[in-house]
Design an enzyme around this catalytic site. Structure first.
Site, PDB file in Angstrom:
ATOM      1  N   GLU A  38       0.840  -1.202   0.000  1.00 15.57           N
ATOM      2  CA  GLU A  38       0.000   0.000   0.000  1.00 15.57           C
ATOM      3  C   GLU A  38       0.879   1.258   0.000  1.00 15.57           C
ATOM      4  O   GLU A  38       0.642   2.200  -0.759  1.00 15.57           O
ATOM      5  CB  GLU A  38      -0.906  -0.035   1.235  1.00 15.57           C
ATOM      6  CG  GLU A  38      -2.080   0.904   1.160  1.00 15.57           C
ATOM      7  CD  GLU A  38      -2.974   0.797   2.398  1.00 15.57           C
ATOM      8  OE1 GLU A  38      -2.731  -0.069   3.257  1.00 15.57           O
ATOM      9  OE2 GLU A  38      -3.910   1.602   2.500  1.00 15.57           O
ATOM     10  N   GLY A  68      -8.630   5.154   7.034  1.00 15.23           N
ATOM     11  CA  GLY A  68      -9.477   5.040   8.205  1.00 15.23           C
ATOM     12  C   GLY A  68      -8.857   4.108   9.236  1.00 15.23           C
ATOM     13  O   GLY A  68      -8.973   4.312  10.440  1.00 15.23           O
ATOM     14  N   SER A 125      -5.426   2.457   8.651  1.00 11.36           N
ATOM     15  CA  SER A 125      -3.964   2.445   8.704  1.00 11.36           C
ATOM     16  C   SER A 125      -3.414   3.698   8.055  1.00 11.36           C
ATOM     17  O   SER A 125      -4.112   4.417   7.341  1.00 11.36           O
ATOM     18  CB  SER A 125      -3.397   1.193   8.025  1.00 11.36           C
ATOM     19  OG  SER A 125      -3.467   1.311   6.632  1.00 11.36           O
ATOM     20  N   THR A 126      -2.133   3.943   8.342  1.00 10.28           N
ATOM     21  CA  THR A 126      -1.462   5.092   7.720  1.00 10.28           C
ATOM     22  C   THR A 126      -0.097   4.641   7.230  1.00 10.28           C
ATOM     23  O   THR A 126       0.530   3.772   7.848  1.00 10.28           O
ATOM     24  CB  THR A 126      -1.378   6.279   8.712  1.00 10.28           C
ATOM     25  OG1 THR A 126      -0.947   7.434   8.003  1.00 10.28           O
ATOM     26  CG2 THR A 126      -0.433   6.041   9.876  1.00 10.28           C
ATOM     27  N   GLN A 127       0.362   5.203   6.116  1.00 15.54           N
ATOM     28  CA  GLN A 127       1.627   4.801   5.517  1.00 15.54           C
ATOM     29  C   GLN A 127       2.554   5.995   5.331  1.00 15.54           C
ATOM     30  O   GLN A 127       2.090   7.089   4.997  1.00 15.54           O
ATOM     31  CB  GLN A 127       1.417   4.170   4.129  1.00 15.54           C
ATOM     32  CG  GLN A 127       0.806   2.802   4.123  1.00 15.54           C
ATOM     33  CD  GLN A 127      -0.676   2.804   4.482  1.00 15.54           C
ATOM     34  OE1 GLN A 127      -1.095   2.174   5.443  1.00 15.54           O
ATOM     35  NE2 GLN A 127      -1.470   3.539   3.749  1.00 15.54           N
TER      36      GLN A 127
END
Ligand SMILES: Nc1nc2c(ncn2[C@@H]2O[C@H](COP(=O)(O)OP(=O)(O)OP(=O)(O)O)[C@@H](O)[C@H]2O)c(=O)[nH]1
Ligand SMILES: [Ca+2]
Length: 512
Positions: A176, A217, A219-221
């Site tokens: 992602e 909403g 996870s964050t990358q």
């Protein structure tokens, strides 16, 4: 002395002049023919368009994207563009864990829309991919059987569409992050190395790419090319060779740190000190109230570590609208105490020193855009904090009145989300007042949304070659321009030669 006689008859044209005149005429004709042939022969052929579909099955909802590109240029950079986006009604596919057979049918309406956008004769050859992200990663952790059933239902629907089904799967957090980085750099034209830029790069062996920050909403990358690659944490490093250049990319995906799950985590922490079923929350506006059910609250893998028994089944939350207190409250989500590497972000995760510019998209953009903090003139970190603080301090009834057209779910959470974004960037990744303005909040680049889907499709269709494809030395327009210029020079030279041999009287006067 007798004056030479001037006779009334024209002097006869010499044979040399006649030849020159004919030659001049023929050359002009040749030049015109040359230009005509160049323009018509090299006219780009009628565009043969190809299409591709990617479904982004996120934790909060699913989006269907249709991309198009000219078939004969598919290996060039920057030719693929988004032509359609369709937001699927209802929750994300992980929201169908209790009614798994309904996950697939929820996509039908958007698939129909894609059928209308793509010409019928190309349906069969159009690939369709579905990638599910953090919502499904969480469901797989919580209930593997339900996650498999949701994916089967989705696959069944996609197979029954007239397109070429290429797979429906849960992508990893690493993928992602990487595909988001590929998307924005492809769209920004950073892989294209032409002219002086290519020359400069070959001298300094630099690769100027932009980092990618994605806030979902669940996870964050964070993904970027660091200055120096350290082998301390190989699971965070990826190697790409794209268009003839090597890239060593750092990426990390934080599950449970998307903005919805971060709020759940914060509430779980707040609940630890709750004395009764009422909770004051500084991250909601004063006057705002929300009730949450406790029955499934701790089933979520993001909150389960804080599980505790409570003598109530409903929790009543009341807003306080206090930004500073909210920031302190959120701080607890970022554990900075233990770092086994030379440098960390939080929770003991390796993070090399930040490098270059960053494109921040998804919820980073939705929230900052709502708060009017995405203008071309970048705001300072202090200005951003002060804007969020002011927004949080506004009473709920006033906010609701002003933004009555915005969904209450989104509107009520902009205060929390703004504070969370600052905490993540400032405390989590340690952006400072100095490098804050290197973050660019972006929703779209050209006509395409910033996100992982385009990079995913480019990769799966092998549209990004490892080596630079051989390109004609000149573009079509430069080629035609050069032909015209050469022809004009040719005509001018011939005209000049003719003038020199056939000097009209007026030109001869001053010449000795
Ligand atoms: N204000 C606003 N919020 C949005 C919009 N679309 C989505 N959101 C919210 O922003 C957050 C992130 O949305 P997305 O980037 O779509 O997240 P996602 O892909 O569903 O989640 P992940 O699986 O974690 O990537 C979620 O909380 C959404 O509810 C929008 O148009 N406006
Ligand atoms: Ca997402």
């Amino acid at each position: 002395m007798d004056e030479p006689k001037v006779t009334g008859t024209k002097p006869k044209m010499s044979t040399t002049r006649k030849i020159l005149l004919i030659l001049g005429f023929l050359s002009t004709l040749a030049a015109i023919a040359l230009i005509t042939v160049a323009v018509t022969q090299n006219q780009p052929l009628r565009k043969n368009i190809k299409y591709g579909i990617v479904l982004d099955a996120g934790s909060s909802h699913t989006n269907l994207y249709v991309y198009e590109w000219p078939a004969e240029k598919e290996n060039d950079t920057g030719v693929v563009q988004q032509v359609e986006v369709c937001k699927v009604e209802g929750p994300g596919i992980s929201g169908y864990s209790q009614t798994t057979e309904k996950a697939g049918p929820s996509l039908v309406q958007c698939l129909r829309q894609a059928e209308e956008v793509i010409p019928a004769e190309q349906h069969q050859e159009t690939p369709v991919y579905l990638g599910a992200t953090a919502g499904m990663r969480l469901l797989r952790l919580e209930n593997k059987d339900a996650a498999d059933k949701v994916l089967s239902s989705v696959e069944k629907t996609l197979r029954s569409a007239p397109f070429s089904f290429q797979g429906a799967r849960i992508i990893s957090g690493q993928e992602e992050g990487a595909y988001g980085w590929i998307t924005i750099n492809y769209l920004l034209g950073n892989f294209k190395q032409s002219g002086w830029k290519k020359f400069l790069h070959s001298l300094k062996s630099i690769s100027e790419t932009s980092g990618a920050l994605d806030l979902g909403g669940a996870s964050t990358q964070i993904t970027f090319v660091p200055d120096e690659i350290s082998p301390e944490s190989p699971q965070n490093l990826l190697y790409f060779r794209l268009y003839g250049k090597d890239y060593q990319v750092y990426t990390h995906s934080f599950l449970c740190y998307g903005k919805d799950q971060a709020l759940q985590q914060k509430l779980a922490w707040d609940l630890q000190s709750a004395e009764n079923s009422s909770l004051f929350d500084p991250c909601f506006h004063q006057g705002y109230q929300r009730t949450i059910s406790m029955s499934n609250f701790f089933k979520n893998p993001c909150t389960s570590i804080e599980e505790k028994q409570f003598p109530f089944s409903q929790l009543h939350i009341e807003g306080e609208g206090n930004y500073e207190k909210c920031r302190r409250n959120i701080q607890i989500l970022f554990n900075k105490t233990n770092c086994p590497y030379s440098s960390c972000s939080f929770n003991g995760i390796y993070l090399p020193p930040l490098q270059g510019d960053f494109g921040a998209f998804s919820a980073f953009y939705f929230v900052m855009n709502f708060l009017n903090l995405t203008s071309d003139v970048p705001f300072t970190l202090d200005e951003v904090a002060s804007a969020i603080q002011k927004f949080c301090a506004r009473p709920w009834h006033e906010v609701k009145l002003q933004y009555h057209q915005i969904k209450e779910k989104y509107l009520s959470e902009y205060c929390f989300s703004g504070a969370y974004i600052l905490s993540l960037l400032e405390n989590g990744y340690e952006f400072t007042t100095e490098n804050w303005q290197r973050i660019h909040f972006l929703g779209k680049i050209g006509s395409s949304d910033a996100g992982w889907t385009l990079g995913y499709m480019l990769n799966l269709t092998n549209m990004i070659p490892a080596e630079e494809p051989p390109a004609p030395p000149l573009s079509y327009s430069s080629y035609v321009g050069l032909m015209v210029l050469c022809s004009l020079v040719l005509v001018s030279v011939i005209l000049l030669a003719w003038l020199l041999f056939h000097k009209p009287k007026c030109l001869q006067k001053g010449i000795v």
